[in-house]
Write an enzyme that holds these catalytic residues in place. Structure first.
Site, PDB file in Angstrom:
ATOM      1  N   ARG A   1       0.813  -1.220   0.000  1.00 30.80           N
ATOM      2  CA  ARG A   1       0.000   0.000   0.000  1.00 30.80           C
ATOM      3  C   ARG A   1       0.852   1.278   0.000  1.00 30.80           C
ATOM      4  O   ARG A   1       0.392   2.322  -0.475  1.00 30.80           O
ATOM      5  CB  ARG A   1      -0.956  -0.002   1.196  1.00 30.80           C
ATOM      6  CG  ARG A   1      -2.161  -0.901   0.951  1.00 30.80           C
ATOM      7  CD  ARG A   1      -3.075  -0.921   2.138  1.00 30.80           C
ATOM      8  NE  ARG A   1      -4.388  -1.443   1.785  1.00 30.80           N
ATOM      9  CZ  ARG A   1      -5.353  -1.647   2.659  1.00 30.80           C
ATOM     10  NH1 ARG A   1      -5.167  -1.399   3.952  1.00 30.80           N
ATOM     11  NH2 ARG A   1      -6.526  -2.103   2.273  1.00 30.80           N
TER      12      ARG A   1
ATOM     13  N   LYS B   1     -12.770  -9.297   8.750  1.00 28.58           N
ATOM     14  CA  LYS B   1     -13.720  -8.207   9.039  1.00 28.58           C
ATOM     15  C   LYS B   1     -15.143  -8.654   8.684  1.00 28.58           C
ATOM     16  O   LYS B   1     -15.759  -8.150   7.735  1.00 28.58           O
ATOM     17  CB  LYS B   1     -13.321  -6.960   8.255  1.00 28.58           C
ATOM     18  CG  LYS B   1     -11.988  -6.384   8.738  1.00 28.58           C
ATOM     19  CD  LYS B   1     -11.564  -5.193   7.914  1.00 28.58           C
ATOM     20  CE  LYS B   1     -10.280  -4.581   8.466  1.00 28.58           C
ATOM     21  NZ  LYS B   1      -9.745  -3.528   7.588  1.00 28.58           N
TER      22      LYS B   1
ATOM     23  N   GLY C   1      -5.796  -5.314   1.794  1.00 28.14           N
ATOM     24  CA  GLY C   1      -4.432  -5.139   2.293  1.00 28.14           C
ATOM     25  C   GLY C   1      -3.801  -6.476   2.673  1.00 28.14           C
ATOM     26  O   GLY C   1      -2.650  -6.755   2.305  1.00 28.14           O
TER      27      GLY C   1
ATOM     28  N   GLY D   1     -12.684  -3.880   1.854  1.00 30.30           N
ATOM     29  CA  GLY D   1     -14.082  -3.469   2.000  1.00 30.30           C
ATOM     30  C   GLY D   1     -14.495  -2.466   0.936  1.00 30.30           C
ATOM     31  O   GLY D   1     -15.609  -2.519   0.407  1.00 30.30           O
TER      32      GLY D   1
END
Ligand code: ADP
Ligand code: 3PG
Ligand code: MG
Length: 428
Positions: free
Chosen positions: A57, A218, A377, A400
């Site tokens: 990233r 998540k 990520g 997401g």
């Protein structure tokens, strides 16, 4: 006031609903606040201090950073790291990120001692053209996730221009991703632009069969998009911690695996919406869940672990990877996909005993004949760890955010950069 007039280059305001780009901004000699997504995976280094596990990233943000520097901007970078919950958590300091960034750029990189405040303001004002100031973890401030206008104002006061290049967090309406965009002349960075354009384009008419693979940790955030995928895709495959609400809804025991009651209710509704696996119904995807697992007693490289032939997780154990039978079944589906979209590791793949499922799925995805898109990520970090990051057609930095974009949601971080934007004067 007057100093800020004319920051937008000619024509920028005619762009209508489209996102403004950094081509529309005059940044020379100006302080530019750049929201980046440096939420990178961390590991514990030899001395116990947090270390970067993957820099994908950071590398992805370099194009915007270097272009703005080359145009004479003075950069103030802001990002979150993990979920510190509005408190200063020393393990989630941006220090290791600042160190890596200094290695990747020739710029002078300074780490600010805080997110906002007098000291930070003084550091921002002392910047020269091309310098970089990295703010501390913006989620050390409670006002970030609540999109507090006071924090947005403090961030805006550090700079004259705002650029959002944080695609990975564009699905959050936070102070540094949304609030501040309304207070300064603003535009989307190169990464944000490329992500939105590519993802919107390639998933416009995906070649069938479309296989969606959803895993990761998540669960509450991502379970909502599965309903939409059941309409869009032909097959939806579940792995990672995401599988336990589904297994629980089917009546299986999940032991100590991550599994929240509200996610189970959600999973039950999704199972009812899916197509019958044996006699597929048009317009409804088949929903595949694991039929065996790798279980462990804790999240560690030296955890006790074993393959579980079924999906009844004994008490005291956690499901931490998909098992070999599931891998085979998933690989078969992936290898005949026209389009694959994958977000979220199949298990706790940063720990060696629980990496096999993610590795096997990654290999199948890179072998798939059709178009392959991977996001997230941790998913990107897993691919990089297996040296497969160049073998997919598109590697998105968003997890997401990518899921929400594909499902057709409007991303608040992008929406805030559309329309006329703030004119030259920002009311100071
Ligand atoms: P991405 O970053 O690719 O969007 P997530 O952040 O949602 O993916 O999930 C990655 C995290 O999920 C990793 O830290 C991984 O250890 C964790 N994870 C995956 N499977 C499990 C599991 N079965 N139990 C606990 N954690 C898991
Ligand atoms: C991500 O890793 O998906 C983004 O950085 C967003 O992080 P968040 O889910 O904690 O908002
Ligand atoms: Mg992640």
């Amino acid at each position: 006031m007057g100093a800020l007039a004319g920051i937008y280059r000619d024509g920028a305001r005619q762009m209508g609903a489209a996102m403004r780009s950094i081509d529309d901004l005059d940044v020379h000699g100006r302080r530019v606040l750049v929201r980046v997504d440096f939420n990178v995976p961390l590991t514990s280094g030899a001395d116990g201090r947090p270390e970067l596990a993957d820099d994908t990233r950071i590398v992805a943000a370099l194009q915007t950073i270097e272009e703005l520097r080359a145009r004479g901007a003075r950069l103030i970078l802001v990002s979150h790291l993990g979920r510190p919950g509005g408190e200063r958590v020393p393990e989630l300091s941006m220090a290791p990120v600042a160190a890596r960034l200094s290695e990747l750029t020739d710029a002078k990189v300074t780490l600010a001692p805080a997110v906002v405040g007098e000291e930070v303001k003084a550091l921002a004002e002392a910047l020269h053209d091309g310098d970089v100031l990295l703010l501390e973890n913006v989620r050390f401030e409670a006002g970030e996730t609540s999109n507090d206008p006071a924090l947005a104002r403090e961030l805006a006061d550090l700079a004259e221009v705002y650029v959002n290049d944080a695609f990975g967090v564009a699905h959050r309406a936070h102070a540094s991703t949304e609030g501040v965009a309304h207070l300064l002349p603003s535009a989307g960075g190169r990464l944000l632009e490329r992500e939105v354009r590519t993802l919107t384009g390639i998933l416009d008419h995906p070649a069938p069969p479309l296989v969606a693979i959803v895993g990761g940790g998540k669960v509450a955030d991502k379970i909502g998009v599965i309903g939409r995928f059941l309409q869009l895709a032909d097959v939806v495959m579940i792995g990672g911690a995401m599988c336990f609400p589904f297994l629980c809804a089917q009546g299986h025991k999940v032991g100590e695996s991550i599994c929240e009651d509200e996610d189970v209710a959600h999973a039950r509704a999704l199972l009812a919406k899916a197509s019958d696996t044996h006699s597929p119904q048009p317009g409804r995807a088949r929903l595949l869940v694991p039929s065996d697992l790798v279980i462990g007693d804790r999240l560690a490289d030296d955890a006790q672990h074993r393959v579980l032939a079924g999906v009844e997780v004994p008490a005291g154990w956690m499901g931490l990877d998909i098992g070999p039978k599931t891998v085979e079944r998933y690989q078969r589906e992936i290898r005949r996909a026209g389009t694959v979209f994958w977000n979220g590791p199949m298990g706790a793949s940063e720990y060696e005993p629980f990496a096999a499922g993610t590795r096997a799925v990654a290999e199948a995805v890179t072998d798939a004949p059709g178009l392959t898109v991977v996001g997230g990520g941790d998913s990107a970090a897993a691919l990089a760890h297996f040296n497969l990051e160049h073998e997919v057609d598109f590697l998105s930095t968003g997890g997401g955010a990518t899921l929400e974009l594909i499902e057709g949601a409007s991303l608040p971080g992008v929406a805030a950069l559309e329309g006329a934007g703030v004119a030259g004067a920002v009311g100071r």
